[in-house]
Design an enzyme around this catalytic site. Structure first.
Site: not given
Length: 614
Positions: A407, A479, A217, A536-537, A113, A262-263, A545, A529
């Site tokens: 979030y 995050e 990630h 952002e993907w 990113q 990550n996630e 952000f 974050w």
């Protein structure tokens, strides 16, 4: 401010109470020809498997926003501190000194990113290079991470920005292919990449900033994807073990906080069930432009292999002398908080619990208790891989900490109907996540541009949930932040006046203080974050952000936002935190709303609103 407007602001969150140095000369070196380019179709069958996710988006109109983003954020209300007032009810003040002396306040980024430097630096190609270049229409405004925000060459200046914020921690990921361009040591080590991360770590430490490293990630080496399908194949476990071991030995004498993944839930669902993120796989019925995939099986295979790869990395970590003396290893999981849509409905209450199990418990239960959640074992059944007794035993000892990305929240209610011939993660979950509630005491729910209810109390709730349900682990919030859509209409002054983000951060810091003081949660750090705007993907550069605004039209200059200025003052002990818009008192029914929003109903979806995080 008019009284009526202020009254509108004081209405929602009633819910808010609550990782042997290697001899460089001995390493095989990849040639420039080996690295190849991403231009033009690769003559492999795997590339043909990448599916189309999002149609062309060439403008910045409201209609271009992906339906799954849920809402769009309109003009931000100009507010002042005098408009805030104080929280009615028991006063709760937080100072920076109230947090433990070793508490980490930091910012987060990930390699793809922000780094850029795709060419000329020896980095190998990743699944995201493939995803963005073979199918640019899948990303808002045809964006990609080729340049990112040029962190690769500007990292020293960006560390100065961290110092300006008075933060003492920085979380970043190591790009697997910047170290091992083809994914394995025998195929070559990129010494320039190794030097970059060594220099970055040393510069951080020289400035009093503790590095926290994530190993994966979402960037899978394209070479491994093409060779055997990446995380669809258990061969990835040993290749990830090798990569992790290399990193521990190379950087572990200075990096003491490591996360394996990550996630992993988002990587599994968005990449292999929805086809929205790399590698963009899904069933044809899920998305007609997905050329291949199996939404019913693949997310669970990929998730299982990530858990086994985590276990392999932890095994290497435990046997690495470089990380002895305070080194910790964990995993970073994302979860929303879930409230019942109707608090008086037992079915909605069950749906909220089920949502937590499917999102958080999917990984945290096996990593704590050695087995998947009971709900998933029953419902996903034979599509859910089993752990061997030996694996289960090792899994129970595989976390030194839990990393949490939080979030916001959703309201949960059971899905009315499920098509049993079209199974995927969402039909297995059988829950509708919505921003709509039947609770009439909550008149104005503030959502972000990605369709998530801003709910700081949910952070307190989920921290308490992890403490009570998962053996009271150490927790790092890895995050937490608030997005906004970039319509391209604001000047620098307007773009850096992010009052809503400032209040968002203040509210969550206040909630953290309550969690530590009231619930005795073993919270060790908080990473926002993000340090700065970035790629952002699948939302490209259209969603921002950052505590620092990045001017993509003027040499990527960074400008500190109001939220960053406030954070700097708070961490410099110049701010006392006791009043926030998004944190209120349950009995008084506060429901502050800072933005005008327009809801966009997703087309052909069983869900009212679905977060882009899943």
């Amino acid at each position: 401010m008019a009284t009526a407007t202020l009254t509108l602001f004081l209405g929602l969150l009633a819910l808010t109470s609550t990782i042997l140095s290697f001899n460089a000369d001995a390493r095989p070196q990849p040639s420039d020809e080996d690295l190849g380019t991403i231009i033009g179709p690769h003559q492999t069958s795997f590339d043909d498997e990448i599916g189309i996710v999002i149609g062309p988006h060439a403008t910045v109109d409201d209609e271009d926003i992906d339906m799954d983003m849920g809402t769009t954020v309109g003009p931000q209300t100009n507010l002042n501190d005098d408009d805030l007032g104080t929280i009615i009810g028991p006063e709760f003040e937080i100072h920076k000194q109230d947090f433990p002396a070793d508490f980490i306040f930091g910012t987060s980024v990930s390699a793809y990113q922000v780094e850029g430097a795709k060419k000329g630096s020896g980095r190998g190609l990743t699944s995201w290079d493939e995803f963005t270049h073979m199918f640019p229409e899948k990303v808002q405004q045809n964006g990609d991470g080729d340049e990112g925000v040029d962190f690769y060459t500007r990292y020293k200046d960006d560390i100065k920005l961290m110092k300006e914020l008075n933060t003492n921690g920085f979380r970043f990921s190591i790009s697997w292919t910047r170290i091992l361009p083809y994914g394995t040591i025998k195929k070559g080590v990129n010494e320039e990449g190794v030097k970059f991360y060594n220099d970055l770590i040393n510069e951080l430490l020289a400035n009093g900033i503790q590095p926290s490293v994530t190993l994966f990630h979402w960037e899978s080496p394209l070479a491994l994807e093409m060779e055997y399908g990446g995380f669809l194949n258990e061969r990835i476990v040993e290749d990830f073990r090798e990569f992790a071991n290399f990193c521990f030995k190379e950087f572990g004498d200075r990096v003491k906080n490591w996360a394996t993944f990550n996630e992993p839930s988002v990587y599994s669902v968005a990449g292999y069930s929805k086809g929205k993120k790399a590698p963009g796989r899904c069933s044809k019925w899920q998305a007609p432009k997905c050329p291949t995939g199996d939404s019913s099986e693949e997310p669970y295979i990929v998730a299982h292999n990530q858990i086994l790869a985590h276990l392999a990395a932890v095994d290497e970590f435990r046997n690495c002398k470089k990380v002895e003396g305070g080194g910790k290893i964990g995993i970073v999981l994302v979860s929303h908080w879930f409230e019942p849509k109707d608090p008086n409905s037992s079915e909605d209450v069950k749906a909220a619990r089920r949502s937590l199990e499917y999102q958080l418990g999917w990984f945290l239960r096996p990593l704590t208790y050695g087995q998947y959640p009971a709900e998933m074992l029953e419902d996903v059944n034979i599509r859910l891989r089993e752990f061997t007794p030996e694996e289960s035993e090792k899994l129970r000892k595989s976390l030194d900490f839990v990393g949490l990305n939080y979030y916001g929240a959703f309201f949960s209610t059971p899905l009315a109907k499920v098509n049993s011939s079209q199974l995927n993660y969402e039909t297995d979950l059988r829950v509708n996540w919505t921003v709509i509630t039947n609770n009439l005491s909550l008149p104005d729910l503030q959502t972000t541009s990605m369709g998530i209810v801003i709910y700081p109390a949910g952070l307190k709730n989920i921290l308490k949930h992890i403490k009570d349900e998962y053996m009271d682990p150490e927790i790092y919030i890895m995050e937490n932040g608030m997005d906004e859509i970039d319509y391209g209409t604001k000047n620098i002054t307007e773009a850096t006046n992010d009052y809503g983000r400032k209040e968002f951060i203040k509210s969550h810091i206040l909630i953290m203080g309550k969690s530590i003081r009231m619930d005795k949660v073993r919270l060790k750090g908080y990473y926002i974050w993000s340090l700065m705007d970035n790629f952002e993907w699948d939302k490209g550069y259209k969603v921002r952000f950052g505590l620092y605004y990045v001017d993509y039209n003027d040499n990527m200059k960074r400008y500190i936002r109001s939220s960053g200025k406030w954070l700097s003052e708070f961490l410099d002990s110049k701010e006392t935190l006791h009043k926030c818009y998004f944190e209120g008192h349950r009995e008084k029914g506060y429901a502050p709303k800072l933005f005008d929003v327009e809801y966009l109903e997703p087309e052909n979806s069983q869900l009212s609103y679905r977060s882009d995080f899943m």
